[in-house]
Design an enzyme around this catalytic site. Structure first.
Site, PDB file in Angstrom:
ATOM      1  N   MET A  93       0.793  -1.228   0.000  1.00 60.80           N
ATOM      2  CA  MET A  93       0.000   0.000   0.000  1.00 60.80           C
ATOM      3  C   MET A  93       0.830   1.286   0.000  1.00 60.80           C
ATOM      4  SD  MET A  93      -2.898  -1.237  -0.407  1.00 60.80           S
ATOM      5  CE  MET A  93      -3.907  -2.696  -0.126  1.00 60.80           C
ATOM      6  N   HIS A 112      -3.554  -5.069  -9.290  1.00 57.87           N
ATOM      7  CA  HIS A 112      -4.514  -4.025  -8.935  1.00 57.87           C
ATOM      8  C   HIS A 112      -5.930  -4.582  -9.122  1.00 57.87           C
ATOM      9  CE1 HIS A 112      -5.988  -0.022  -8.183  1.00 57.87           C
ATOM     10  NE2 HIS A 112      -6.855  -0.232  -9.162  1.00 57.87           N
ATOM     11  N   ASP A 153      -0.097   2.939 -10.989  1.00 60.48           N
ATOM     12  CA  ASP A 153      -0.930   2.020 -11.791  1.00 60.48           C
ATOM     13  C   ASP A 153      -0.817   2.303 -13.289  1.00 60.48           C
ATOM     14  OD1 ASP A 153      -1.890   0.673  -9.485  1.00 60.48           O
ATOM     15  OD2 ASP A 153      -3.419   2.202  -9.206  1.00 60.48           O
TER      16      ASP A 153
END
Ligand code: GAR
Length: 203
Positions: A93, A112, A153
């Protein structure tokens, strides 16, 4: 046969770590070996999973070391000590800086819990991703395994799998379905793909 040396980075429950450990046992991962688990959280249950599997577990906590630089220096020192070839972020995280990720081009994988580019980037992690998908009312979500670069991401996508959203889903129910039907399958597959490439390149 030489195997790629893998470090798995975790922060919480570690079900994706467990999927990787199981995949190593069953042979789905045959070109890599998990030799280290690094947790950003000292009380992560993932550390128990590592211990149970006989894998070294280490804690590098951003809070304890005080700065992003010290946090990343702590991780890099462990990667060197264990001669790591590939990092797998499995429910990790913390964000890694561009300085860090550019040292490891296409050598950091992340899972993800959505179909990127939906519900991803800054602020989208864990249950929040599923809350956002339910709030938007999408009918299909899924999981993505991608390389990590300087954009959260944003790195090259390796594998994706769609998962249906059903009437009555809560974020917790949806999270579990996405894990079972996508994450726990895709992450070991992608890890093996990259390990095969690393082993091939090393001979
Ligand atoms: C997983 O759903 C993973 O995809 C997600 O957190 C969960 C961790 O579960 N990761 C992110 O949201 C990263 N942006 P686990 O600790 O049981 O593997």
């Amino acid at each position: 046969m030489k195997k790629a040396r893998i470090a798995v980075l975790v922060s919480g429950g570690g079900t994706n770590l467990q999927a990787l450990l199981d995949a190593q046992k069953t042979g789905t991962i045959s070109h890599g070996e998990i030799v280290l688990v690094i947790s950003s959280n000292p009380s992560a249950y993932a550390l128990e999973r590592a211990k149970h599997a006989g894998v070294d577990g280490k804690v590098v906590s951003r809070k304890e070391v005080g700065s992003q630089e010290a946090f990343e220096a702590g991780i890099l020192a462990l990667l060197q000590e264990y001669r790591i070839d590939l990092m797998v972020l499995a429910g990790f995280m913390s964000i890694l800086s561009a300085d860090f990720t550019k040292k490891w081009p296409e050598r950091i994988l992340n899972v993800h819990p959505s179909l990127i580019p939906s519900f991803c980037g800054q602020g989208f992690y864990g249950l929040r991703v599923h809350e956002a998908a339910l709030q938007k009312g999408v009918k299909v979500t899924g999981a993505t395994v991608h390389f990590v670069n300087e954009i959260p991401d944003g790195g090259r996508i390796l594998l994706q799998k769609a998962v249906e959203i059903l009437d009555g889903d809560t974020p917790e129910i949806l999270q579990k379905r996405v894990m079972e039907q996508a994450e726990w399958i895709l992450l070991p597959q992608a890890t093996e793909m990259v390990c095969q490439k690393i082993v091939k390149e090393s001979v």
